[in-house]
Design a protein around this motif. Structure first.
Motif, PDB file in Angstrom:
ATOM      1  N   ASP A 343      11.705 -11.417   6.564  1.00 41.52           N
ATOM      2  CA  ASP A 343      11.450 -12.793   7.023  1.00 41.52           C
ATOM      3  C   ASP A 343      10.736 -13.627   5.970  1.00 41.52           C
ATOM      4  OD1 ASP A 343      12.573 -12.507   9.655  1.00 41.52           O
ATOM      5  OD2 ASP A 343      10.799 -11.337  10.198  1.00 41.52           O
ATOM      6  N   LYS A 344      10.966 -13.298   4.708  1.00 40.19           N
ATOM      7  CA  LYS A 344      10.395 -14.069   3.602  1.00 40.19           C
ATOM      8  C   LYS A 344      11.279 -13.836   2.382  1.00 40.19           C
ATOM      9  CE  LYS A 344       6.234 -14.825   0.815  1.00 40.19           C
ATOM     10  NZ  LYS A 344       4.820 -14.441   0.563  1.00 40.19           N
ATOM     11  N   PHE A 345      12.019 -14.872   1.991  1.00 39.38           N
ATOM     12  CA  PHE A 345      12.932 -14.712   0.864  1.00 39.38           C
ATOM     13  C   PHE A 345      13.379 -16.084   0.374  1.00 39.38           C
ATOM     14  CE2 PHE A 345      15.597 -15.241   4.528  1.00 39.38           C
ATOM     15  CZ  PHE A 345      16.748 -15.876   4.094  1.00 39.38           C
ATOM     16  N   SER A 346      14.045 -16.099  -0.767  1.00 40.69           N
ATOM     17  CA  SER A 346      14.622 -17.323  -1.317  1.00 40.69           C
ATOM     18  C   SER A 346      16.019 -17.024  -1.842  1.00 40.69           C
ATOM     19  CB  SER A 346      13.759 -17.885  -2.456  1.00 40.69           C
ATOM     20  OG  SER A 346      12.509 -18.336  -1.986  1.00 40.69           O
ATOM     21  N   VAL A 347      16.859 -18.053  -1.823  1.00 38.44           N
ATOM     22  CA  VAL A 347      18.187 -17.953  -2.413  1.00 38.44           C
ATOM     23  C   VAL A 347      18.271 -18.975  -3.535  1.00 38.44           C
ATOM     24  CG1 VAL A 347      20.666 -18.157  -2.050  1.00 38.44           C
ATOM     25  CG2 VAL A 347      19.217 -17.193  -0.245  1.00 38.44           C
ATOM     26  N   PHE A 348      18.518 -18.490  -4.750  1.00 43.00           N
ATOM     27  CA  PHE A 348      18.663 -19.352  -5.924  1.00 43.00           C
ATOM     28  C   PHE A 348      20.151 -19.639  -6.111  1.00 43.00           C
ATOM     29  CE2 PHE A 348      14.432 -18.045  -6.296  1.00 43.00           C
ATOM     30  CZ  PHE A 348      13.790 -18.722  -7.325  1.00 43.00           C
ATOM     31  N   TYR A 350      23.251 -21.388  -8.283  1.00 39.32           N
ATOM     32  CA  TYR A 350      23.621 -21.762  -9.647  1.00 39.32           C
ATOM     33  C   TYR A 350      25.006 -22.413  -9.661  1.00 39.32           C
ATOM     34  CZ  TYR A 350      19.785 -18.795 -11.297  1.00 39.32           C
ATOM     35  OH  TYR A 350      18.554 -18.234 -11.541  1.00 39.32           O
ATOM     36  N   ARG A 351      25.174 -23.321 -10.604  1.00 45.52           N
ATOM     37  CA  ARG A 351      26.493 -23.892 -10.886  1.00 45.52           C
ATOM     38  C   ARG A 351      26.730 -23.777 -12.375  1.00 45.52           C
ATOM     39  NH1 ARG A 351      26.353 -29.200  -8.684  1.00 45.52           N
ATOM     40  NH2 ARG A 351      25.414 -29.908 -10.646  1.00 45.52           N
ATOM     41  N   GLN A 352      27.732 -22.972 -12.750  1.00 45.21           N
ATOM     42  CA  GLN A 352      28.057 -22.728 -14.160  1.00 45.21           C
ATOM     43  C   GLN A 352      26.818 -22.259 -14.934  1.00 45.21           C
ATOM     44  OE1 GLN A 352      29.883 -26.375 -15.516  1.00 45.21           O
ATOM     45  NE2 GLN A 352      31.808 -25.939 -14.458  1.00 45.21           N
ATOM     46  N   GLY A 353      26.066 -21.344 -14.327  1.00 43.76           N
ATOM     47  CA  GLY A 353      24.920 -20.730 -14.980  1.00 43.76           C
ATOM     48  C   GLY A 353      23.639 -21.545 -14.930  1.00 43.76           C
ATOM     49  N   ARG A 354      23.673 -22.723 -14.334  1.00 40.29           N
ATOM     50  CA  ARG A 354      22.492 -23.586 -14.297  1.00 40.29           C
ATOM     51  C   ARG A 354      21.928 -23.642 -12.883  1.00 40.29           C
ATOM     52  NH1 ARG A 354      22.544 -28.631 -13.104  1.00 40.29           N
ATOM     53  NH2 ARG A 354      21.469 -30.362 -13.916  1.00 40.29           N
ATOM     54  N   LEU A 355      20.619 -23.452 -12.761  1.00 40.87           N
ATOM     55  CA  LEU A 355      19.957 -23.496 -11.459  1.00 40.87           C
ATOM     56  C   LEU A 355      20.003 -24.922 -10.905  1.00 40.87           C
ATOM     57  CD1 LEU A 355      18.248 -21.993  -9.302  1.00 40.87           C
ATOM     58  CD2 LEU A 355      16.208 -22.747 -10.578  1.00 40.87           C
ATOM     59  N   ILE A 356      20.568 -25.087  -9.686  1.00 40.91           N
ATOM     60  CA  ILE A 356      20.676 -26.432  -9.116  1.00 40.91           C
ATOM     61  C   ILE A 356      19.936 -26.574  -7.781  1.00 40.91           C
ATOM     62  CG2 ILE A 356      22.860 -26.965 -10.250  1.00 40.91           C
ATOM     63  CD1 ILE A 356      24.255 -26.321  -7.564  1.00 40.91           C
ATOM     64  N   ALA A 357      19.642 -25.462  -7.110  1.00 43.36           N
ATOM     65  CA  ALA A 357      18.948 -25.560  -5.829  1.00 43.36           C
ATOM     66  C   ALA A 357      18.325 -24.220  -5.479  1.00 43.36           C
ATOM     67  CB  ALA A 357      19.907 -26.003  -4.714  1.00 43.36           C
ATOM     68  N   VAL A 358      17.266 -24.269  -4.682  1.00 42.70           N
ATOM     69  CA  VAL A 358      16.615 -23.056  -4.179  1.00 42.70           C
ATOM     70  C   VAL A 358      16.305 -23.273  -2.703  1.00 42.70           C
ATOM     71  CG1 VAL A 358      14.636 -21.502  -4.326  1.00 42.70           C
ATOM     72  CG2 VAL A 358      15.610 -22.476  -6.419  1.00 42.70           C
ATOM     73  N   GLU A 359      16.741 -22.329  -1.873  1.00 41.06           N
ATOM     74  CA  GLU A 359      16.469 -22.359  -0.435  1.00 41.06           C
ATOM     75  C   GLU A 359      15.461 -21.258  -0.130  1.00 41.06           C
ATOM     76  OE1 GLU A 359      21.155 -23.535   0.442  1.00 41.06           O
ATOM     77  OE2 GLU A 359      20.406 -21.497   0.822  1.00 41.06           O
ATOM     78  N   SER A 360      14.326 -21.623   0.447  1.00 44.94           N
ATOM     79  CA  SER A 360      13.249 -20.660   0.681  1.00 44.94           C
ATOM     80  C   SER A 360      12.925 -20.571   2.164  1.00 44.94           C
ATOM     81  CB  SER A 360      11.989 -21.070  -0.091  1.00 44.94           C
ATOM     82  OG  SER A 360      12.256 -21.133  -1.479  1.00 44.94           O
ATOM     83  N   VAL A 361      12.758 -19.355   2.649  1.00 49.14           N
ATOM     84  CA  VAL A 361      12.366 -19.111   4.034  1.00 49.14           C
ATOM     85  C   VAL A 361      10.992 -18.456   4.024  1.00 49.14           C
ATOM     86  CG1 VAL A 361      12.908 -17.895   6.175  1.00 49.14           C
ATOM     87  CG2 VAL A 361      14.752 -18.888   4.794  1.00 49.14           C
ATOM     88  N   ASN A 362      10.016 -19.133   4.580  1.00 52.13           N
ATOM     89  CA  ASN A 362       8.633 -18.635   4.632  1.00 52.13           C
ATOM     90  C   ASN A 362       8.141 -18.227   3.247  1.00 52.13           C
ATOM     91  OD1 ASN A 362       8.603 -18.993   7.431  1.00 52.13           O
ATOM     92  ND2 ASN A 362       9.371 -16.930   7.806  1.00 52.13           N
TER      93      ASN A 362
END
Length: 398
Positions: A343-348, A350-362
């Motif tokens: 119940d605590k994690f993040s999803v990074f 990427y688009r073409q190898g570049r970080l574009i967004a991060v979704e974080s839960v708790n």
């Protein structure tokens, strides 16, 4: 025009930036501008009462901001640079800012337009829900976006049976990646909510105090009430009737100017070019509304700059706090940091190898670091993102 976050922030920001002319804030709501996010969160849980105001009512008079509440504008006269209210009053302007927001979308389904169908967008909606909640045992929620799931969590917390009906194959499909969708689907089901995916509503039949919700799979739900949460549509009618360019919102350039240089548009109604999306977008978030308001205030007081702020969002659903930094449009790779089972994690993303967004839960630490990393364009190798020992804050501050 508009008394939400964008309009109220603009009025106060103009004064903070030194503007000494007349400022009129016109809102079609009768309430002093108030905070919207708590309506689906703390305000509901607290049982109502007075809303959290964006600014103290006395501050408007102190700062010389004229509040026109319950005042709906009927038309814009661009040639005469004036607006006419429905009560017949007219006001001239040197510059007009449209912060007209958005309204709930009601699909063309028989029965969904019935007054008994609940919705949540403003304070009056929230008070209506609270007044009906004690007598409800079962609620059918149409839509599994942020608001639909936040309302489902509230209703389950209040001991109500809840069915959520969603046409897409996963929850929050337009807003989050599959790992985050999967987590929240499992979370809501653990909380006791029945979620029907790949299912539409074909009709709602109101029978006294009950409602029968007919589903596209041939089934039906019997509920005490129906709550519609099927997304929103921007309020662009004033702009369209005035001849301004309209798309998925009121079209503006990087300076937030419409096709008329005497008119700007900000907040939920504005369709603007985003460097993070690589195209024009319309965003529904408090951050975007406030930041665009400040940008326009600076431009109108002699400090113009393109609007390039990083978007970020949040949603509280039961025990989970979801925070999103950046825009995931066109992502082609996902990297998991932490475990959903914890119940605590993040999803990074990427688009073409570049970080574009991060979704974080708790995982608020990941979120705050991600905002800096994306905004500064810091390269974050996928293997570093996945490694829990990587100090994201240090990377962001370097």
């Amino acid at each position: 025009v508009g008394g939400g976050h964008a309009g109220a922030e603009l009025a106060h920001s103009l004064r903070k930036e030194g503007f000494e002319g007349r400022v009129v804030l016109a809102s079609d709501e009768p309430h002093v501008p108030y905070q919207k996010p708590p309506l689906s969160k703390d305000y509901l849980k607290g049982g109502g009462g007075e809303p959290l105001l964006l600014k103290a009512e006395a501050l408007y008079a102190k700062m010389g901001i004229e509040l026109k509440l319950g005042a709906r504008i009927a038309e814009i006269d661009r040639s005469g640079r004036s607006v006419r209210f429905e009560d017949g009053e007219s006001l001239v302007y040197d510059h007009l800012v449209l912060a007209t927001g958005a309204r709930n979308r009601r699909p063309p389904v028989p029965g969904l337009d019935d007054p008994a169908v609940m919705e949540l967008r403003g304070l009056d909606h929230c008070r209506m829900i609270l007044s009906r909640a004690p007598d409800l045992e079962h609620v059918a929620v149409v839509g599994a976006g942020f608001i639909g799931l936040e309302m489902a969590a509230f209703l389950r917390g209040a001991g109500k049976a809840v069915d959520v009906v969603e046409m897409a194959g996963r929850v929050m499909a337009r807003a989050v990646s599959e790992p985050v969708s999967d987590y929240f689907l499992a979370l809501h089901r653990r909380m006791g909510t029945d979620i029907h995916l790949n299912t539409g509503v074909t009709g709602v039949r109101h029978e006294g105090a009950r409602a029968m919700v007919d589903l596209s799979d041939g089934g039906a739900l019997e509920a005490g009430a129906v709550l519609i949460a099927a997304g929103v549509v921007p309020n662009v009618e004033l702009a369209r009737e005035a001849g301004l360019e309209v798309g998925d919102g009121i079209v503006v350039d990087e300076m937030l100017l419409t096709s008329d240089p005497a008119i700007s548009a900000i907040g939920d109604c504005a369709f603007f070019p985003s460097p993070y999306a690589g195209t024009s977008v319309r965003l529904e978030s408090v951050q975007n509304a406030n930041d665009q308001a400040r940008a326009v205030a600076k431009r109108l007081t002699g400090n113009p700059a393109p609007y390039t702020n990083l978007p970020w969002f949040w949603s509280n659903q039961g025990p989970a706090r979801l925070q999103i930094a950046g825009l995931s449009t066109g992502y082609d790779e996902t990297v998991l940091r932490g475990l959903p089972a914890d119940d605590k994690f993040s999803v990074f993303l990427y688009r073409q190898g570049r970080l574009i967004a991060v979704e974080s839960v708790n995982a608020s630490g990941d979120h705050m670091a991600a905002r800096r990393l994306i905004e500064k364009g810091v390269a974050v190798p996928p293997e570093a993102a996945a490694d829990p020992s990587t100090d994201l804050k240090a990377m962001a501050m370097a």
